[in-house]
Scaffold this motif. Structure first.
Motif, PDB file in Angstrom:
ATOM      1  N   MET A 158       0.821  -1.212   0.000  1.00 21.90           N
ATOM      2  CA  MET A 158       0.000   0.000   0.000  1.00 21.90           C
ATOM      3  C   MET A 158       0.859   1.267   0.000  1.00 21.90           C
ATOM      4  SD  MET A 158      -3.302  -0.865   2.438  1.00 21.90           S
ATOM      5  CE  MET A 158      -2.341  -1.380   3.863  1.00 21.90           C
ATOM      6  N   GLY A 211      -2.418  -5.250  -1.144  1.00 22.49           N
ATOM      7  CA  GLY A 211      -1.955  -4.831   0.175  1.00 22.49           C
ATOM      8  C   GLY A 211      -3.097  -4.681   1.157  1.00 22.49           C
ATOM      9  N   LEU A 212      -4.210  -4.105   0.685  1.00 22.36           N
ATOM     10  CA  LEU A 212      -5.374  -3.924   1.556  1.00 22.36           C
ATOM     11  C   LEU A 212      -5.960  -5.269   1.990  1.00 22.36           C
ATOM     12  CD1 LEU A 212      -7.440  -2.032   2.879  1.00 22.36           C
ATOM     13  CD2 LEU A 212      -8.745  -2.088   0.737  1.00 22.36           C
ATOM     14  N   GLN A 267      -2.288  -1.898  -4.521  1.00 25.69           N
ATOM     15  CA  GLN A 267      -3.010  -1.372  -3.366  1.00 25.69           C
ATOM     16  C   GLN A 267      -4.083  -2.337  -2.888  1.00 25.69           C
ATOM     17  OE1 GLN A 267      -4.307   2.397  -5.000  1.00 25.69           O
ATOM     18  NE2 GLN A 267      -2.623   3.514  -4.003  1.00 25.69           N
ATOM     19  N   ALA A 278       2.950   1.408  -3.650  1.00 27.39           N
ATOM     20  CA  ALA A 278       2.234   0.816  -4.788  1.00 27.39           C
ATOM     21  C   ALA A 278       2.776   1.325  -6.121  1.00 27.39           C
ATOM     22  CB  ALA A 278       0.744   1.100  -4.678  1.00 27.39           C
TER      23      ALA A 278
END
Length: 363
Positions: free
Chosen positions: A178, A199-200, A196, A181
């Motif tokens: 995140m 990662g989230l 992103q 990115a």
């Protein structure tokens, strides 16, 4: 595992494993046919990853000369090697905390020197030889059994240590994907949105696990053995410990990269963790081949010979040297153990009766 013996009771502590008599119930596993299907899927995926990595390495080898790699190795300074070895020591020191936290969860008291020896040697051996459940389990059993730790408890310890590893890798990967990115998309040729989102999702999985274990006591089944998972407080400690270990291990390779590479550490962390995960999925010993191929592709903007040289030094510093030290420590441990056993036998033979034995037992 089956059997009627209870290895824990209300007084033994919640961290113990429990063996229940009879066939496993629905809590303890899926139908064998479904397991068989998923095992084949895993095997095919592992072979596919390994084959793709072998192809990448083969193609890369045709574009890099041995002379270039040797020149890249020669350019690595003594300062870089010194920092790399320091980070190796930090990483393996943090790895001893994996066993320490697991033993604390299981309420088993073992001197830290024993924990450090078992942890360091088991990881150093399994990282190099692969098959961690077999190699690290055998090393741990050899050392912990002398302290009265039973085989089921060692299996439990291995599971909890594995959770520490994945929690650390998860939090590092989620944060770096995140936070970096854009930089990662330039290196790995992926979209910023995908980075992103990944990662989230990873961060949500870690947070979800922490919430899950904080609501009430949670248990997992390992071949019929019931194991209580660490609660929120200990899980946070696991996460911090695993993240520190991941950063230290990644730092070893990072400092060995050529000067002026222009890649910041946060971006490099995401690449390193992804390469490690692919290496684990491939089941190759130490992820060899798969890890290198992933790093070479992700760092393709850098001179290939210099990246390959750094990877070779990384293997030497983080895998080979600790492996050799672990073999020396295990050999010394066995020698001391046999000498002590021989000395005790001589005392028994010379005692000529029950007196010495009774005195030793009383002491």
């Amino acid at each position: 595992m089956t059997g009627s013996t209870k290895l824990s009771s209300g007084a033994a502590g919640a961290g113990e494993l429990v063996a229940e008599a009879g066939p496993p119930d629905a809590t303890f596993g899926e139908p064998s046919a479904r397991k068989s299907r998923w095992s084949w899927v895993g095997l095919v995926a592992s072979l596919a990853i390994f084959a793709a990595s072998a192809f990448v390495l083969w193609r890369t080898a045709h574009t890099i000369s041995a002379a270039d790699v040797l020149a890249a190795l020669a350019r690595v300074s003594a300062g870089q090697l010194g920092v790399a070895m320091l980070l190796v020591a930090v990483s393996y020191l943090l790895l001893t905390g994996y066993d320490f936290l697991a033993l604390r969860q299981m309420r088993i008291k073992v001197p830290y020197r024993t924990t450090a020896l078992a942890s360091f040697t088991s990881y150093a051996v399994s990282f190099t030889l692969g098959f961690p459940l077999l190699t690290s389990g055998a090393v741990r059993y050899r050392i912990y059994a002398a302290r009265g730790v039973r085989a089921p408890q060692i299996a439990s310890l291995t599971v909890i240590a594995g959770i520490t590893f994945w929690l650390g890798m998860g939090v590092v990967l989620g944060w770096s994907l995140m936070a970096e990115a854009g930089a990662i998309s330039l290196l790995a040729h992926t979209s910023i949105f995908i980075n992103q989102l990944a990662g989230l999702l990873t961060a949500c999985a870690v947070v979800g696990y922490l919430i899950w274990v904080s609501v009430k006591h949670r248990y997992v089944a390992v071949k019929g053995w019931r194991l209580e998972l660490p609660g929120l407080r200990l899980s946070l400690g696991q996460m911090a410990l695993g993240a520190g270990d991941a950063c230290a291990a990644a730092g070893v390779l990072f400092v060995l990269l050529p000067d002026g590479h222009g890649v910041n550490f946060a971006t490099f962390l995401a690449i390193y963790v992804c390469a490690c995960m692919l290496g684990i999925v491939s089941h190759a010993p130490g992820g060899i081949g798969v890890f290198e191929a992933t790093m070479l592709v992700a760092l393709s903007s850098l001179p290939g010979s210099q990246v390959l040289g750094a990877l070779l030094l990384f293997r030497l510093c983080y895998y080979l040297l600790p492996f050799l030290l672990a073999l020396a420590l295990l050999s010394g441990y066995e020698i001391v153990k046999r000498l002590k056993s021989g000395r005790d036998s001589l005392c028994d033979d010379s005692g000529g009766g029950a007196g010495p034995g009774l005195r030793r037992e009383a002491s």
